[in-house]
Design a protein around this motif. Sequence first.
Motif, mmCIF file in Angstrom:
data_model
loop_
_atom_site.group_PDB
_atom_site.id
_atom_site.type_symbol
_atom_site.label_atom_id
_atom_site.label_comp_id
_atom_site.label_asym_id
_atom_site.label_seq_id
_atom_site.Cartn_x
_atom_site.Cartn_y
_atom_site.Cartn_z
ATOM 1 N N UNK A 197 -18.497 35.982 -93.519
ATOM 2 C CA UNK A 197 -18.817 36.660 -94.781
ATOM 3 C C UNK A 197 -18.274 35.934 -96.015
ATOM 4 N N UNK A 198 -19.058 35.964 -97.094
ATOM 5 C CA UNK A 198 -18.650 35.386 -98.367
ATOM 6 C C UNK A 198 -17.495 36.204 -98.929
ATOM 7 N N UNK A 199 -16.425 35.534 -99.320
ATOM 8 C CA UNK A 199 -15.245 36.197 -99.867
ATOM 9 C C UNK A 199 -15.207 36.063 -101.389
ATOM 10 N N UNK A 200 -15.593 34.884 -101.890
ATOM 11 C CA UNK A 200 -15.549 34.638 -103.327
ATOM 12 C C UNK A 200 -16.386 33.415 -103.646
ATOM 13 N N UNK A 201 -16.932 33.382 -104.858
ATOM 14 C CA UNK A 201 -17.591 32.174 -105.335
ATOM 15 C C UNK A 201 -17.368 32.049 -106.820
ATOM 16 N N UNK A 202 -17.527 30.818 -107.314
ATOM 17 C CA UNK A 202 -17.319 30.607 -108.735
ATOM 18 C C UNK A 202 -17.434 29.166 -109.134
#
Length: 179
Positions: free
Chosen positions: A134-139
């Motif tokens: 699962x994706x936890x964070x992006x930026x």
Amino acid sequence: MFIARRHNGSARRAGLAGVAAVIVLVGAGCTAGSATDGTAEVADDETAEVADPGTETSVWEEAFIAVYGFDEGELGEGVEELDGVAADFPAEFPLPEGEVVSSLAGDGVWDLIIETDEPEQAEQLAEAYAEIVPLDEEGTPGGGDGHYWQFLDDTYAVQLQMQPGPHPPPMVAVMVYER
């Protein structure tokens, strides 16, 4: 922000940062660990490093330490520099096409920087990785044109970063940390 690294004290510099270095530095405020009962946490006996009282080491800091160790210029325990992708790199994580310019691997940790003509592949890789972990964070890293993604579950912590270039050259960096 990209940092040149030195491996095992040699003068060879990769000229690009590993995903771990940038993500840990950029995302430190976003991924700080939760509070504990106020007692200091002690790292392994070999390093005897003590964390600040009231904080817990985040999984991203653990991953960074696993690859780069506690001291600048040293690699983590059992981590070595390789030519190409390690044979035991988890096959479920696809990699971009391109030239591997930095490859570090150890027991349960892999850190790759791949120079590529198509850094946009990172967006497609992020979609594929999100189907696995699962994706936890992006930026976007501070002061940079790149993009990063962090994926987290009970088995893996994965960091993916894209830098479009031209300076440093276009690249995709991947770090997989088996928890």
